[in-house]
Design a protein around this motif. Structure first.
Motif, PDB file in Angstrom:
ATOM      1  N   PHE A 393     -45.783 -15.661 -67.401  1.00 56.09           N
ATOM      2  CA  PHE A 393     -44.842 -15.920 -66.398  1.00 56.09           C
ATOM      3  C   PHE A 393     -43.985 -14.789 -66.706  1.00 56.09           C
ATOM      4  CE2 PHE A 393     -45.798 -20.027 -67.987  1.00 56.09           C
ATOM      5  CZ  PHE A 393     -45.340 -21.113 -67.344  1.00 56.09           C
ATOM      6  N   GLY A 394     -44.155 -13.781 -66.586  1.00 59.40           N
ATOM      7  CA  GLY A 394     -43.695 -12.262 -66.543  1.00 59.40           C
ATOM      8  C   GLY A 394     -44.283 -11.503 -66.096  1.00 59.40           C
ATOM      9  N   ALA A 395     -45.560 -11.335 -65.949  1.00 60.13           N
ATOM     10  CA  ALA A 395     -46.701 -10.038 -66.051  1.00 60.13           C
ATOM     11  C   ALA A 395     -46.425 -10.198 -63.930  1.00 60.13           C
ATOM     12  CB  ALA A 395     -47.407  -9.984 -66.665  1.00 60.13           C
ATOM     13  N   ARG A 396     -46.663  -8.844 -64.137  1.00 65.14           N
ATOM     14  CA  ARG A 396     -46.834  -8.573 -62.645  1.00 65.14           C
ATOM     15  C   ARG A 396     -48.196  -9.515 -62.324  1.00 65.14           C
ATOM     16  NH1 ARG A 396     -46.273  -2.849 -59.143  1.00 65.14           N
ATOM     17  NH2 ARG A 396     -46.622  -4.118 -56.733  1.00 65.14           N
ATOM     18  N   ALA A 397     -49.545  -9.147 -62.926  1.00 62.52           N
ATOM     19  CA  ALA A 397     -50.626 -10.075 -62.336  1.00 62.52           C
ATOM     20  C   ALA A 397     -50.190 -11.088 -63.401  1.00 62.52           C
ATOM     21  CB  ALA A 397     -51.846  -9.193 -62.700  1.00 62.52           C
ATOM     22  N   ARG A 398     -50.247 -12.191 -62.942  1.00 64.65           N
ATOM     23  CA  ARG A 398     -50.593 -13.469 -63.328  1.00 64.65           C
ATOM     24  C   ARG A 398     -51.000 -13.974 -64.152  1.00 64.65           C
ATOM     25  NH1 ARG A 398     -51.642 -18.145 -60.872  1.00 64.65           N
ATOM     26  NH2 ARG A 398     -50.863 -20.361 -61.260  1.00 64.65           N
ATOM     27  N   VAL A 399     -51.950 -14.008 -65.073  1.00 66.01           N
ATOM     28  CA  VAL A 399     -53.218 -15.319 -65.717  1.00 66.01           C
ATOM     29  C   VAL A 399     -53.434 -16.640 -65.845  1.00 66.01           C
ATOM     30  CG1 VAL A 399     -52.054 -15.150 -67.954  1.00 66.01           C
ATOM     31  CG2 VAL A 399     -54.619 -14.706 -68.174  1.00 66.01           C
TER      32      VAL A 399
END
Length: 565
Positions: A393-399
């Motif tokens: 939910f936070g990183a630019r690339a969403r796991v």
């Protein structure tokens, strides 16, 4: 430019070249691509920006087969962004073998009326619009693993499976959010909310006007139209076409034609565990961010030759974590995931509802046992949960998910398999029920058959033999040897991928649209939807539907001299 619940008068005053029906991922991308070619575009979206229970009730269709098909409000979303609110974001192209004749499979003997090469130019642009990185769907295997996997079998025949195929994931399935600035600020891109199309006025083989319900007026009135693209989900698009056909019985092949038939999704689930013996092979299957802009994951797939020789449908496999609902896995991280998904106020915010229900199973839930796992594995839980939440939910690339290795190297083996076209698996109109706009609800008769399950069983058997022959691992079936087919059907419940009910064909007897996605007999009505796909492949259908939408827009731009592009 966003229009929040406009009235008929304001919409009629707009001067547009193209009207797109549906504000989900495919419809919005079709509209954006048309704007890039100079068209003035109006998108008609039934829903609002936020969820509306009244508008969502339009999806309350009659499901005749509840054991195999989810209810409409679970599989679809009537709001800006559409299925992007439910879609996990997996992007996988159809394979070349999907397009060619496959006489060993019922309903697939003729192949597509379109060659794979005709969609290829639209793969990279589709991924760019979707935010899923580059058009790279293979990844070289490490060390000597590639050679060991590719080497011939002991009898000299070619290797039957590959493990270098990738699935890509969009960094944000919400296409309305990804392209919000253009949607909000482009004066020649009009996105109108609270606008439900219920029919069409047909004159001399053309749609002259759409019958439009607006929330502002709470009634249906005609909206003039030049070119129209229907870009809703497969059920919604087919339901609308059936309503148009009901008022114009000779259209689209007539009542006994292909419209509404060949309803497909996918068969997916787990009937076996995979035990991985090879250390290098064991390290292949976690999510990773590649050098091309998004997360990817490797899949195991049969070669084209094996599909032909063993009469297989198209299928892909990958290892997954043990069933999270079973607390005896004793994993703190897995129990943390289960507890989060089982909370009705939280779980639907994390993943699509149909997938959530599949993971957690039916209540009652043994939450106390899962809490004990958290207490018993504090280091693993505290190390996993914050990292996963940030990456999700936070990183630019969403796991897109998670994969936790375990020392036993035993995992569930997920399969995602083709659902074969069957004319009796179909959508019709329910003459007894209408929604609040007056549009008849759909009646869904969604069927799986032995022809679907038998190739999946053969694929599992072939994979088990291939793994053992190479020393990579083995399968352990969860169902006895006499009931694996029942296991597939226990797992088989769909409705998320709505494929085939307005299928592409060479003639009006064979399909609803031609290879350019134009409706037979209606020269300004086009479809950009998963409904037009003639077969279901092993792939999720969104990426291919976007490719077809971009190809359609290019065709219209070349044909229409009034577009500035």
């Amino acid at each position: 430019m966003l229009h929040d619940t406009p009235d008929h008068a304001s919409l009629t005053a707009l001067d547009v070249d193209l009207t797109v029906v549906g504000g989900g991922p495919v419809g919005l991308i079709a509209a954006l691509a048309a704007r890039a070619r100079g068209a003035r575009v109006l998108v008609l979206e039934s829903g609002l920006q936020a969820r509306s229970a009244a508008i969502q009730s339009h999806l309350d269709d009659t499901v005749l087969t509840p054991d195999t098909h989810h209810d409409g409000p679970i599989t679809s979303a009537r709001r800006l962004g559409g299925a992007g609110h439910l879609w996990g974001g997996r992007c996988v192209p159809y394979d070349p073998i999907d397009f060619v004749p496959r006489p060993w499979l019922p309903g697939c003997g003729a192949g597509w009326p379109l060659a794979a090469a005709e969609l290829e130019p639209w793969l990279a642009p589709a991924l760019e619009y979707l935010g899923a990185g580059a058009a790279v769907f293979e990844s070289q295997l490490p060390g000597d693993l590639a050679g060991r996997i590719a080497r011939p079998n002991a009898d000299g025949t070619p290797s039957g499976f590959v493990a270098d195929r990738l699935e890509r994931w969009t960094n944000d399935p919400r296409i309305d959010r990804r392209h919000r600035d253009q949607i909000a600020g482009d004066p020649d891109l009009h996105v109108a909310l609270g606008c439900t199309v219920t029919g069409a006025q047909i004159v001399d083989g053309r749609v002259t006007a759409l019958k439009l319900w607006t929330e502002a007026d709470a009634r249906v009135a005609d909206l003039p139209a030049r070119e129209v693209i229907l870009a809703g989900g497969g059920v919604a698009t087919t339901r609308l076409l059936l309503a148009i056909q009901a008022e114009n019985p000779a259209l689209l092949g007539g009542p006994d034609g292909p419209l509404g038939r060949h309803y497909m999704g996918h068969l997916n689930g787990q009937i076996a565990d995979i035990v991985i013996d090879d250390a290098a092979f064991h390290g292949l299957f976690d999510y990773f961010r590649d050098a091309h802009g998004s997360y990817v994951r490797r899949r195991i797939a049969p070669t084209d030759r094996l599909q032909s020789e063993a009469a297989l449908s198209n299928v892909a496999f990958w290892p997954v974590v043990p069933e999270i609902a079973q607390a005896d896995h004793r994993s703190g991280p897995l129990s943390a995931v289960f507890l989060g998904l089982s909370m009705p106020w939280l779980g639907p915010r994390l993943i699509a509802e149909a997938i959530r229900r599949k993971h957690i199973g039916p209540p009652p839930y043994r939450r106390a046992a899962h809490l004990r796992n958290l207490v018993g594995d504090p280091v693993g839980t505290l190390g996993f949960v914050p990292r996963f939440l940030w990456q999700r939910f936070g990183a630019r690339a969403r796991v897109p998910g998670f994969f936790l290795q375990n020392p036993a190297r035993r995992y569930g083996l997920e399969f995602h398999a083709e659902h074969l076209p069957d004319p009796e698996s179909r959508i019709t109109l329910d003459p007894t029920r209408r929604d609040r706009t007056g549009l008849p609800h759909a009646r869904i008769d969604f069927r799986f058959a032995p022809a679907d399950t038998a190739p999946i069983l053969r694929a599992h058997a072939a994979l088990d033999a291939w793994l053992r022959e190479r020393g990579l691992g083995r399968l352990i079936y969860r169902y006895g040897p006499d009931v694996p087919e029942r296991g597939i059907l226990v797992e088989a419940k769909h409705g998320n991928h709505q494929i085939g009910t307005a299928r592409m064909g060479r003639t009006a007897a064979e399909g609803v649209v031609d290879p350019q996605c134009q409706c037979f007999g209606l020269d300004n009505l086009h479809i950009a939807s998963t409904a037009v796909l003639p077969t279901s492949s092993q792939a999720n259908p969104t990426l291919s539907a976007v490719q077809l939408a971009l190809r359609l827009v290019d065709t219209l731009a070349r044909r229409d001299a009034t577009w500035k592009g």
